[in-house]
Design an enzyme around this catalytic site. Structure first.
Site, PDB file in Angstrom:
ATOM      1  N   SER A 143       0.868  -1.183   0.000  1.00 40.15           N
ATOM      2  CA  SER A 143       0.000   0.000   0.000  1.00 40.15           C
ATOM      3  C   SER A 143       0.901   1.228   0.000  1.00 40.15           C
ATOM      4  O   SER A 143       2.088   1.128   0.349  1.00 40.15           O
ATOM      5  CB  SER A 143      -0.841  -0.015   1.283  1.00 40.15           C
ATOM      6  OG  SER A 143      -1.488   1.229   1.482  1.00 40.15           O
ATOM      7  N   TYR A 156      -2.313  -1.424  10.356  1.00 40.20           N
ATOM      8  CA  TYR A 156      -2.233  -1.503   8.892  1.00 40.20           C
ATOM      9  C   TYR A 156      -0.900  -0.948   8.391  1.00 40.20           C
ATOM     10  O   TYR A 156      -0.208  -1.568   7.576  1.00 40.20           O
ATOM     11  CB  TYR A 156      -3.408  -0.721   8.308  1.00 40.20           C
ATOM     12  CG  TYR A 156      -3.626  -0.881   6.817  1.00 40.20           C
ATOM     13  CD1 TYR A 156      -4.391  -1.924   6.304  1.00 40.20           C
ATOM     14  CD2 TYR A 156      -3.075   0.033   5.913  1.00 40.20           C
ATOM     15  CE1 TYR A 156      -4.603  -2.052   4.935  1.00 40.20           C
ATOM     16  CE2 TYR A 156      -3.280  -0.093   4.552  1.00 40.20           C
ATOM     17  CZ  TYR A 156      -4.052  -1.138   4.067  1.00 40.20           C
ATOM     18  OH  TYR A 156      -4.262  -1.264   2.716  1.00 40.20           O
TER      19      TYR A 156
HETATM   20  P1  NAD Z   1     -11.627  -6.087  -0.140  1.00 41.55           P
HETATM   21  O1  NAD Z   1     -12.220  -5.977   1.229  1.00 41.55           O
HETATM   22  O2  NAD Z   1     -12.448  -5.703  -1.328  1.00 41.55           O
HETATM   23  O3  NAD Z   1     -11.091  -7.555  -0.409  1.00 41.55           O
HETATM   24  C1  NAD Z   1     -10.359  -8.254   0.571  1.00 41.55           C
HETATM   25  C2  NAD Z   1     -10.286  -9.721   0.189  1.00 41.55           C
HETATM   26  O4  NAD Z   1      -9.560 -10.416   1.225  1.00 41.55           O
HETATM   27  C3  NAD Z   1     -11.664 -10.392   0.100  1.00 41.55           C
HETATM   28  O5  NAD Z   1     -11.655 -11.344  -0.941  1.00 41.55           O
HETATM   29  C4  NAD Z   1     -11.790 -11.094   1.460  1.00 41.55           C
HETATM   30  O6  NAD Z   1     -12.671 -12.206   1.449  1.00 41.55           O
HETATM   31  C5  NAD Z   1     -10.348 -11.508   1.676  1.00 41.55           C
HETATM   32  N1  NAD Z   1     -10.037 -11.811   3.062  1.00 41.55           N
HETATM   33  C6  NAD Z   1     -10.189 -11.026   4.157  1.00 41.55           C
HETATM   34  N2  NAD Z   1      -9.821 -11.695   5.252  1.00 41.55           N
HETATM   35  C7  NAD Z   1      -9.409 -12.928   4.846  1.00 41.55           C
HETATM   36  C8  NAD Z   1      -8.909 -14.080   5.518  1.00 41.55           C
HETATM   37  N3  NAD Z   1      -8.753 -14.101   6.849  1.00 41.55           N
HETATM   38  N4  NAD Z   1      -8.605 -15.158   4.777  1.00 41.55           N
HETATM   39  C9  NAD Z   1      -8.781 -15.176   3.429  1.00 41.55           C
HETATM   40  N5  NAD Z   1      -9.249 -14.109   2.745  1.00 41.55           N
HETATM   41  C10 NAD Z   1      -9.558 -13.008   3.452  1.00 41.55           C
HETATM   42  O7  NAD Z   1     -10.282  -5.211  -0.062  1.00 41.55           O
HETATM   43  P2  NAD Z   1      -9.343  -4.580  -1.201  1.00 41.55           P
HETATM   44  O8  NAD Z   1      -9.460  -3.101  -1.113  1.00 41.55           O
HETATM   45  O9  NAD Z   1      -9.524  -5.263  -2.499  1.00 41.55           O
HETATM   46  O10 NAD Z   1      -7.914  -4.930  -0.581  1.00 41.55           O
HETATM   47  C11 NAD Z   1      -7.057  -5.926  -1.107  1.00 41.55           C
HETATM   48  C12 NAD Z   1      -5.629  -5.635  -0.679  1.00 41.55           C
HETATM   49  O11 NAD Z   1      -5.222  -4.379  -1.229  1.00 41.55           O
HETATM   50  C13 NAD Z   1      -5.442  -5.518   0.831  1.00 41.55           C
HETATM   51  O12 NAD Z   1      -4.223  -6.111   1.205  1.00 41.55           O
HETATM   52  C14 NAD Z   1      -5.390  -4.023   1.058  1.00 41.55           C
HETATM   53  O13 NAD Z   1      -4.673  -3.681   2.200  1.00 41.55           O
HETATM   54  C15 NAD Z   1      -4.689  -3.566  -0.207  1.00 41.55           C
HETATM   55  N6  NAD Z   1      -4.865  -2.154  -0.550  1.00 41.55           N
HETATM   56  C16 NAD Z   1      -6.111  -1.655  -0.820  1.00 41.55           C
HETATM   57  C17 NAD Z   1      -6.238  -0.308  -1.163  1.00 41.55           C
HETATM   58  C18 NAD Z   1      -7.564   0.308  -1.509  1.00 41.55           C
HETATM   59  O14 NAD Z   1      -7.615   1.544  -1.671  1.00 41.55           O
HETATM   60  N7  NAD Z   1      -8.623  -0.457  -1.673  1.00 41.55           N
HETATM   61  C19 NAD Z   1      -5.105   0.510  -1.192  1.00 41.55           C
HETATM   62  C20 NAD Z   1      -3.869  -0.031  -0.901  1.00 41.55           C
HETATM   63  C21 NAD Z   1      -3.768  -1.371  -0.580  1.00 41.55           C
END
Ligand code: NAD
Length: 261
Positions: A143, A156
């Protein structure tokens, strides 16, 4: 860029960025292992839909990324079912927002387990197979918070900084085994994880969700637009390609200029 013949395991790929990455790798020809939580019927529809649409093999593992034994089992099952894990995308992640003095211990523990320790356990399990084949790609979804901090995101930010560090260690250890390890560092991507933060802020500040979006973006990103899961997927495909064979140990930002300032 063809990834035909490769097998990609993407953790947390039932939603958001993980799903965008899985779809992009699948479109490039890779067979897929999906993972994540959700309604079983919807997940099965997603699995069979991707397999049919893209003409690839798609498996699903319901492994819980907070449980090391399930993570090792997921990698072993994927290898047994599809022959290898050539591309490992450590993407599953959760968020919780509070000041340090109010941050619940159990939220700290679960964020560290899912956003950090799972990356270690999955990488550890996948490395022997990659080394044996002399080819592999480890892509960690860190991130902008792996490079800079924000208030109220202590677990985080700590986890994501550590993921960037772990990526560098893997890159050095695997440098001459045909295996690269890189971290993608997104800024704001519009996914359910961010939608929950937008709704909370809209409620807290009695503003519309659109206004919350505007404030989120303008506070952090010089470029006031969200990246999409497909944008992150396209980068994962590039990092998996032969053209990226010497890109390793790099935190690659996709953040509208967030960390440029
Ligand atoms: P999201 O909530 O849409 O998706 C998260 C996914 O992780 C889902 O498929 C969920 O079922 C799965 N998950 C959660 N806990 C779990 C567990 N214990 N075991 C197995 N699967 C699990 O979130 P997102 O925004 O798509 O985030 C995905 C990644 O990207 C994360 O690591 C997040 O930190 C990172 N990220 C997101 C953003 C953003 O702006 N959305 C920015 C930077 C980084």
């Amino acid at each position: 860029m063809s990834l035909k013949g490769k097998v990609a395991l993407v953790t947390g790929s039932t939603s958001g960025i993980g799903l965008g990455i899985a779809r992009a790798l699948g479109e490039a020809g890779a067979d897929l292992v999906l993972n994540g939580f959700g309604d079983p019927a919807q997940i099965e529809a997603l699995r069979s839909g991707l397999a049919k649409e893209l003409g690839i093999r798609v498996h699903y593992s319901g492994a819980d990324m907070s449980k090391p034994a399930e993570i090792a089992g997921m990698v072993a099952q994927a290898t047994e079912a599809l022959g290898a894990v050539d591309i490992l995308v450590n993407n599953a992640g959760i968020q919780f927002v509070a000041n340090i003095e109010d941050f619940p211990d159990d939220k700290w523990d679960s964020i560290i387990a899912i956003n950090l320790s799972a990356v270690f356990h999955a990488t550890k399990a996948a490395i022997p197979g990659m080394k044996k084949k002399g080819w592999g790609r480890i892509i960690n979804i860190a991130s902008a918070h792996g490079l800079v901090a924000s208030a109220q995101k202590v677990a985080y930010v700590a986890a994501k900084h550590a993921v960037v560090g772990m990526t560098k260690v893997a890159a050095i250890e695997l440098a001459n085994h045909g295996v690269t390890a890189n971290a993608i560092c997104p800024g704001w991507v519009l996914t359910p994880l961010v939608e929950r933060q937008l709704e909370a802020r809209a409620q807290q500040e009695r503003i519309s969700v659109d206004e919350a979006k505007r404030r989120f973006l303008s506070e952090k990103q010089p470029m006031t637009q969200f990246s999409s899961p497909a944008d992150i997927g396209a980068l994962a495909v590039f990092l998996s390609s032969d053209a990226a064979k010497t890109i390793t140990g790099a935190p690659v930002s996709v953040d509208g200029g967030w960390v440029a300032g």
